[in-house]
Design an enzyme around this catalytic site. Sequence first.
Site, mmCIF file in Angstrom:
data_model
loop_
_atom_site.group_PDB
_atom_site.id
_atom_site.type_symbol
_atom_site.label_atom_id
_atom_site.label_comp_id
_atom_site.label_asym_id
_atom_site.label_seq_id
_atom_site.Cartn_x
_atom_site.Cartn_y
_atom_site.Cartn_z
ATOM 1 N N ARG A 92 -19.813 -7.098 3.274
ATOM 2 C CA ARG A 92 -18.687 -6.177 3.123
ATOM 3 C C ARG A 92 -17.671 -6.379 4.242
ATOM 4 O O ARG A 92 -18.010 -6.848 5.321
ATOM 5 C CB ARG A 92 -19.176 -4.730 3.249
ATOM 6 C CG ARG A 92 -20.307 -4.395 2.351
ATOM 7 C CD ARG A 92 -20.744 -2.962 2.632
ATOM 8 N NE ARG A 92 -21.893 -2.626 1.806
ATOM 9 C CZ ARG A 92 -22.315 -1.384 1.595
ATOM 10 N NH1 ARG A 92 -21.693 -0.362 2.164
ATOM 11 N NH2 ARG A 92 -23.358 -1.142 0.818
ATOM 12 N N ASP A 109 -14.668 -3.572 5.880
ATOM 13 C CA ASP A 109 -14.218 -2.190 5.730
ATOM 14 C C ASP A 109 -12.764 -2.110 5.267
ATOM 15 O O ASP A 109 -12.035 -3.100 5.283
ATOM 16 C CB ASP A 109 -14.346 -1.458 7.074
ATOM 17 C CG ASP A 109 -15.789 -1.094 7.371
ATOM 18 O OD1 ASP A 109 -16.585 -1.011 6.420
ATOM 19 O OD2 ASP A 109 -16.116 -0.914 8.562
ATOM 20 N N ARG A 125 -15.825 -3.765 16.064
ATOM 21 C CA ARG A 125 -14.811 -2.792 16.479
ATOM 22 C C ARG A 125 -15.300 -1.962 17.663
ATOM 23 O O ARG A 125 -14.504 -1.588 18.542
ATOM 24 C CB ARG A 125 -14.439 -1.895 15.288
ATOM 25 C CG ARG A 125 -13.654 -2.682 14.221
ATOM 26 C CD ARG A 125 -13.609 -1.972 12.890
ATOM 27 N NE ARG A 125 -13.037 -0.632 13.027
ATOM 28 C CZ ARG A 125 -13.010 0.256 12.043
ATOM 29 N NH1 ARG A 125 -13.528 -0.052 10.850
ATOM 30 N NH2 ARG A 125 -12.479 1.435 12.231
#
Lengths: 246, 246
Positions: B50, B52, B199
């Site tokens: 994935r 985001d 992040r």
Amino acid sequence: MVRYKALIAYDGTLFNGFQRQSEGRTVQEELERTLSKMASQPIMVHGSGRTDAKVHALGQVIHFDYPQARPLEKMRFALDTQTPEDIAVIKIEEVTEAFHARYLVKEKVYEFHVQIGKPRSPFRRHYASYYPYPLDLTKIERALPDLLGTHDFSAFCASGSSVEDKTRTIYEATMTYDESLSELVFTFRGDGFLYKMIRILVGTLLKIGNGRLDETSIPSIIASKNRQLAGPTAHPEGLYLKEVRY
Amino acid sequence: MVRYKALIAYDGTLFNGFQRQSEGRTVQEELERTLSKMASQPIMVHGSGRTDAKVHALGQVIHFDYPQARPLEKMRFALDTQTPEDIAVIKIEEVTEAFHARYLVKEKVYEFHVQIGKPRSPFRRHYASYYPYPLDLTKIERALPDLLGTHDFSAFCASGSSVEDKTRTIYEATMTYDESLSELVFTFRGDGFLYKMIRILVGTLLKIGNGRLDETSIPSIIASKNRQLAGPTAHPEGLYLKEVRY
């Protein structure tokens, strides 16, 4: 009243151009709204000129009259942070009332980006036009110098312009290749440009590079003053107002 | 059935991430819609993992099974031009059924862009996070090597992750400065990354550079396995999935 000159940049993607319109969001309207709120009274913004919908600016110049003198960096920061994220205020300076952002322009510099790599980069779709067809860059390089000098550029002016004198002087017309972006970067410097003139110039140069128009045809297109003989109008997302000189 | 592996890029700004969701537009859904139309039957797309919402990809890898073999460049061109403009299909190749885009990943490379110039560039607002505070880059450079190697990275994993084993190996963690963009570019290469791990790593490194966290604190944060001791989660718009290696 104190007159301020400001250097601004904007991402034109979500604007219906610089100048206030009856319909659509404009850069002028956003700047005026913020300044009027800061000053608690209506403030009018004067730009060096219009830019069309989706056209960007790296160095648009504006002026406005403000009711009182304020520290320059405070003023810049307030205007930069209170305007939306697609407008940046790079620099503000105090000028005399003799300064006018539009009337005193000596030269403007525009850049036009054309992505020529495959596939089209999704990151550049709002920031460069795309040309996926074959191009002979040497043909474009041979045609560019024919644009220099003082000419009646009627053939490179979109219909709908109300300007009478279509004589302009181009001082610089160059093309470089940005390898990291796979983009051609055209630079035009002149004393002024007609409505959609840069986009028609680029559309014509690409047609020359693609071989559908002869590389020696620029002088005769200029002489014809006939818009039909020039190439198509390139898309607005590739165009940047880079610098305004006074 | 023929299995195809494809290399794709996307601008994550207008996507609710890669993976199909009950709400919001996703990259997987757009690819599946186009492929299913091309094949006139439902086609499922498998990504390497994935990304985001708002996170970009320069080199996401997918695979899918297609009812018949087609010339590769025709297939690439059809998928590239029939998907929306914010998705690009860079390359397609035929693979055996042994290939799986997710299960066989050996390494992933991510890039994170942080704009540090003033004012924030309107052109980079969707493509880099912004850090307008003082930074001592030598502190970040001293901290980066402490991330290398095999560790339990629980302290750098957002809550809400259902992964049990939080041990990952980071092979590369570097920072360079892109002068033309006024951006720090962080590169992380590892055998896999936890939910929002890059992040949180960047948020922690910026806090170190800003002096609010000691430059020697990475080992103790890792050892604590406590998310509260790491820095904040940097904004998604700075993150790029750059490469997936098999």
